[in-house]
Design an enzyme around this catalytic site. Structure first.
Site, PDB file in Angstrom:
ATOM      1  N   ARG A 152       1.204  -1.136  -0.196  1.00 25.88           N
ATOM      2  CA  ARG A 152      -0.041  -0.826   0.018  1.00 25.88           C
ATOM      3  C   ARG A 152       1.134   1.274   0.617  1.00 25.88           C
ATOM      4  O   ARG A 152       1.887   1.196   1.236  1.00 25.88           O
ATOM      5  CB  ARG A 152      -0.759   0.025   1.254  1.00 25.88           C
ATOM      6  CG  ARG A 152      -2.407  -0.977   1.535  1.00 25.88           C
ATOM      7  CD  ARG A 152      -2.883  -1.145   2.686  1.00 25.88           C
ATOM      8  NE  ARG A 152      -1.920  -1.455   4.007  1.00 25.88           N
ATOM      9  CZ  ARG A 152      -1.721  -1.450   4.612  1.00 25.88           C
ATOM     10  NH1 ARG A 152      -3.157  -1.229   5.445  1.00 25.88           N
ATOM     11  NH2 ARG A 152      -0.105  -2.045   5.784  1.00 25.88           N
ATOM     12  N   GLU A 153       1.067   2.159  -0.683  1.00 23.49           N
ATOM     13  CA  GLU A 153       1.341   3.635  -0.762  1.00 23.49           C
ATOM     14  C   GLU A 153       1.448   4.052   0.916  1.00 23.49           C
ATOM     15  O   GLU A 153       0.455   4.176   1.320  1.00 23.49           O
ATOM     16  CB  GLU A 153       0.757   4.127  -2.029  1.00 23.49           C
ATOM     17  CG  GLU A 153       1.377   4.176  -3.867  1.00 23.49           C
ATOM     18  CD  GLU A 153       1.176   4.563  -4.283  1.00 23.49           C
ATOM     19  OE1 GLU A 153       0.232   4.983  -5.024  1.00 23.49           O
ATOM     20  OE2 GLU A 153       0.965   6.289  -4.282  1.00 23.49           O
ATOM     21  N   ALA A 250     -16.110   4.232   5.481  1.00 24.73           N
ATOM     22  CA  ALA A 250     -16.709   4.637   4.341  1.00 24.73           C
ATOM     23  C   ALA A 250     -16.309   6.162   4.005  1.00 24.73           C
ATOM     24  O   ALA A 250     -15.457   6.732   4.897  1.00 24.73           O
ATOM     25  CB  ALA A 250     -18.788   4.984   4.635  1.00 24.73           C
ATOM     26  N   GLY A 251     -16.789   6.674   3.294  1.00 22.08           N
ATOM     27  CA  GLY A 251     -16.029   8.173   2.440  1.00 22.08           C
ATOM     28  C   GLY A 251     -16.324   8.240   1.370  1.00 22.08           C
ATOM     29  O   GLY A 251     -17.341   8.024   1.332  1.00 22.08           O
ATOM     30  N   GLY A 255      -9.469   6.134  -4.346  1.00 21.71           N
ATOM     31  CA  GLY A 255      -8.359   6.293  -5.908  1.00 21.71           C
ATOM     32  C   GLY A 255      -7.006   5.371  -5.581  1.00 21.71           C
ATOM     33  O   GLY A 255      -6.923   4.103  -4.937  1.00 21.71           O
ATOM     34  N   CYS A 258      -3.924   1.626  -8.267  1.00 21.37           N
ATOM     35  CA  CYS A 258      -4.344   0.105  -8.174  1.00 21.37           C
ATOM     36  C   CYS A 258      -6.001  -0.015  -8.098  1.00 21.37           C
ATOM     37  O   CYS A 258      -5.732  -0.617  -9.033  1.00 21.37           O
ATOM     38  CB  CYS A 258      -3.185  -0.095  -6.878  1.00 21.37           C
ATOM     39  SG  CYS A 258      -1.365  -0.050  -7.053  1.00 21.37           S
ATOM     40  N   LYS A 318      -4.705   9.422  -0.679  1.00 21.16           N
ATOM     41  CA  LYS A 318      -5.155   8.925   0.658  1.00 21.16           C
ATOM     42  C   LYS A 318      -3.928  10.124   0.931  1.00 21.16           C
ATOM     43  O   LYS A 318      -2.782  10.074   1.244  1.00 21.16           O
ATOM     44  CB  LYS A 318      -5.042   7.085   1.096  1.00 21.16           C
ATOM     45  CG  LYS A 318      -3.310   6.771  -0.077  1.00 21.16           C
ATOM     46  CD  LYS A 318      -3.330   4.946   0.363  1.00 21.16           C
ATOM     47  CE  LYS A 318      -2.905   5.219   1.498  1.00 21.16           C
ATOM     48  NZ  LYS A 318      -2.485   3.456   1.257  1.00 21.16           N
TER      49      LYS A 318
HETATM   50  C1  UDX Z   1      -4.122  -1.235  -2.648  1.00 22.08           C
HETATM   51  C2  UDX Z   1      -4.474  -2.240  -2.176  1.00 22.08           C
HETATM   52  O1  UDX Z   1      -4.425  -2.075  -0.490  1.00 22.08           O
HETATM   53  C3  UDX Z   1      -2.731  -3.030  -2.192  1.00 22.08           C
HETATM   54  O2  UDX Z   1      -2.725  -3.992  -1.470  1.00 22.08           O
HETATM   55  C4  UDX Z   1      -2.429  -3.100  -3.563  1.00 22.08           C
HETATM   56  O3  UDX Z   1      -1.164  -3.792  -3.639  1.00 22.08           O
HETATM   57  C5  UDX Z   1      -2.287  -1.599  -4.453  1.00 22.08           C
HETATM   58  O4  UDX Z   1      -3.704  -1.022  -3.510  1.00 22.08           O
HETATM   59  P1  UDX Z   1      -3.178   1.631  -1.865  1.00 22.08           P
HETATM   60  O5  UDX Z   1      -3.743   1.783  -3.385  1.00 22.08           O
HETATM   61  O6  UDX Z   1      -2.251   2.031  -2.360  1.00 22.08           O
HETATM   62  O7  UDX Z   1      -3.041  -0.184  -2.054  1.00 22.08           O
HETATM   63  O8  UDX Z   1      -3.901   2.298  -0.498  1.00 22.08           O
HETATM   64  P2  UDX Z   1      -5.167   1.520   0.499  1.00 22.08           P
HETATM   65  O9  UDX Z   1      -4.933   1.887   1.228  1.00 22.08           O
HETATM   66  O10 UDX Z   1      -5.126  -0.006  -0.128  1.00 22.08           O
HETATM   67  O11 UDX Z   1      -5.907   2.293  -0.340  1.00 22.08           O
HETATM   68  C6  UDX Z   1      -7.052   2.706  -1.833  1.00 22.08           C
HETATM   69  C7  UDX Z   1      -7.916   3.961  -1.180  1.00 22.08           C
HETATM   70  O12 UDX Z   1      -9.106   3.199  -0.393  1.00 22.08           O
HETATM   71  C8  UDX Z   1      -8.006   5.108  -1.011  1.00 22.08           C
HETATM   72  O13 UDX Z   1      -8.361   6.558  -1.133  1.00 22.08           O
HETATM   73  C9  UDX Z   1      -8.497   5.561   0.435  1.00 22.08           C
HETATM   74  O14 UDX Z   1      -8.984   6.143   0.658  1.00 22.08           O
HETATM   75  C10 UDX Z   1      -9.189   4.041   0.130  1.00 22.08           C
HETATM   76  N1  UDX Z   1      -9.935   3.722   1.273  1.00 22.08           N
HETATM   77  C11 UDX Z   1      -9.086   2.492   1.901  1.00 22.08           C
HETATM   78  C12 UDX Z   1     -11.467   3.551   1.669  1.00 22.08           C
HETATM   79  O15 UDX Z   1     -12.219   4.445   1.353  1.00 22.08           O
HETATM   80  N2  UDX Z   1     -12.099   2.809   3.255  1.00 22.08           N
HETATM   81  C13 UDX Z   1     -11.490   2.288   3.209  1.00 22.08           C
HETATM   82  O16 UDX Z   1     -11.794   1.314   4.372  1.00 22.08           O
HETATM   83  C14 UDX Z   1     -10.085   1.529   2.717  1.00 22.08           C
END
Ligand code: UDX
Length: 427
Positions: A152-153, A250-251, A255, A258, A318
């Site tokens: 995850r980033e 929720a939000g 984005g 990935c 994020k």
């Molecule tokens: C994701 C996967 O988690 C990771 O395993 C994969 O290798 C790459 O893609 P990443 O995209 O870096 O990682 O971020 P992540 O923390 O997963 O969040 C992705 C998006 O989901 C963000 O915009 C975050 O705000 C949103 N999110 C995350 C939600 O809206 N609700 C949540 O409960 C969790």
């Protein structure tokens, strides 16, 4: 073990630094001479907590090197990781041209039997294609192993060093074992399976996590209509270990580089087999709508947004990253500008990247400055800097005390007691 990692982006650089820290000698390759020169000076081109120190430490201990000479790196390494980008093509499929270019270079420069590890996110069946391409040019046997990343980033180093699981897809037992041994020091669950299963695990995992987010966002929208509080609903759901509490926040939508890409790619993989993934299709549609929910709330509050000063807290997709790819803030800002609002954005890290994408908005370094004369505040990205703001002070600065909490991180009662009109997502 001598390892080459081709591609020094989020995945390649993190994988290279971590593999070096595990005791391997790693040479990181990139075509971008400027990037390699910067890396040699210890300058890290991406914002990833802990990465700069890790690279510096391993460079000091002569376990990580950087070069543009891919041929030399391939000749000197027994194991070669492919970690180049697989951007989304126009039709939603992953663009594999960089992966195939690296494969051909490996084939032409393999001076002994090699193991190629495909870490880039690729459609099912790619590792076999990569091997065919390599063996077209190589005089030596080269095995290809799929080893998808789950980084995850903002927590990529931790996710590499403390993974829930490592997935290895191999056709050759010897190659699978060699890569298994590479990850053995991490003492985590290591699944050795076929390349096809390994490749699909990556897409299916991301599509499921994205679906979980769209699911809770739909339940949030329903919560509002029935007078429930989504934070309470998610808490109650998450106590069931079969559901789990993670990724139920929720939000205003997901984005990143990935989820949007992988959700499209897995749909394309399925469509090519004439099997539409209806749930994943819905995940994507729900997410697109969810990004605009904060704007809908402002439209409910104001008869017109023309000339209204709206402060956006957070632009990155994020917290803890400078990455703006598919960030919800882009849809929100563009919709507000289109309605004639005066948008002022505050983001501690992503501001420079945002300036390349978002036109027609102003930027500020300070929430308190931006709040002056503001009609509303929208929390888009839950940076730590925005979690403990002095709302008493902000309330005095604003023209009207409207707050849209796009990530449900604020204490609704406290803000109401300070005279704010509070809009949450599902609460
Ligand atoms: C994701 C996967 O988690 C990771 O395993 C994969 O290798 C790459 O893609 P990443 O995209 O870096 O990682 O971020 P992540 O923390 O997963 O969040 C992705 C998006 O989901 C963000 O915009 C975050 O705000 C949103 N999110 C995350 C939600 O809206 N609700 C949540 O409960 C969790």
């Amino acid at each position: 073990m001598k390892i080459a990692v081709v591609g020094t982006g989020y995945v390649g650089l993190v994988a290279g630094a971590c593999l070096a820290d595990l005791g391997n000698e790693v040479i990181c390759v990139d075509v971008d001479e400027k990037k390699i020169a910067a890396l040699r000076q210890g300058k890290i081109p991406i914002y990833e907590p802990g990465l700069e120190e890790l690279v510096a430490k391993n460079a000091r201990e002569k376990r990580i090197f950087f070069t543009v000479d891919s041929a030399k790196a391939i000749r000197e390494s027994r194991i070669i990781f492919i970690a180049v980008g697989t951007p989304q093509g126009k039709d939603g499929s992953a663009d594999l041209k960089h992966v195939f270019q690296v494969a051909e270079t490996i084939g032409r420069n393999a001076n002994e039997p090699k193991i190629v590890v495909d870490k880039s996110t690729v459609p099912v069946g790619t590792s076999r294609k990569v091997r065919e391409l390599i063996m077209k040019h190589s005089k030596h046997n080269v095995e290809v192993v799929s080893n998808p990343e789950f980084l995850r980033e903002g927590s990529a180093v931790r996710d590499f060093m403390e993974p829930d699981r490592v997935v290895i897809g191999a056709t050759s037992e010897e190659a699978g074992k060699a890569i298994y041994d590479l990850y053995r020091p991490l003492e985590c669950g290591i699944l050795v399976t076929t390349p096809e299963s390994a490749e699909l695990i990556k897409y299916a995992s991301n599509a499921f996590l994205a679906t979980k987010i769209s699911f809770i966002n739909e339940i949030a929208n329903l919560s509002e209509l029935v007078g429930a509080d989504i934070n309470e609903v998610a808490k109650g759901m998450g106590l069931d270990v079969r559901i789990g509490k993670h990724f139920l926040n929720a939000g205003c939508g997901y984005g990143g580089s990935c989820f949007p890409k992988d959700v499209q790619a897995i749909q394309k993989i399925a469509k090519d087999k004439n099997y539409p993934l209806e749930i994943v299709e819905a995940t994507e549609k729900v997410n697109a709508r969810q990004k605009l929910v904060p704007v809908q709330k402002l439209n409910k509050e104001f008869s017109s947004l023309k000339g209204k000063k709206i402060v956006l807290l957070g632009l990155a997709f994020k917290p803890n990253t400078d990455d703006m790819r598919e960030a919800s803030s882009i849809e929100i800002a563009n919709a507000l500008v289109k309605q004639g609002a005066a948008v002022v954005a505050v983001d501690p890290i992503a501001r420079e990247n945002a300036k390349k994408i978002l036109k027609g908005i102003a930027y500020s370094d300070s929430v308190y400055e931006a709040a002056k004369g503001a009609d509303a505040i929208v929390l888009v990205t839950e940076w730590n800097e925005f979690l403990e703001l002095d709302f008493e002070k902000i309330a005095k600065e604003m023209k009207s005390k409207i707050i849209v909490d796009g990530r449900n991180v604020y204490d609704r009662e406290k803000l109401i007691s300070l005279g704010f009109k509070y809009y949450g997502i599902g609460r």
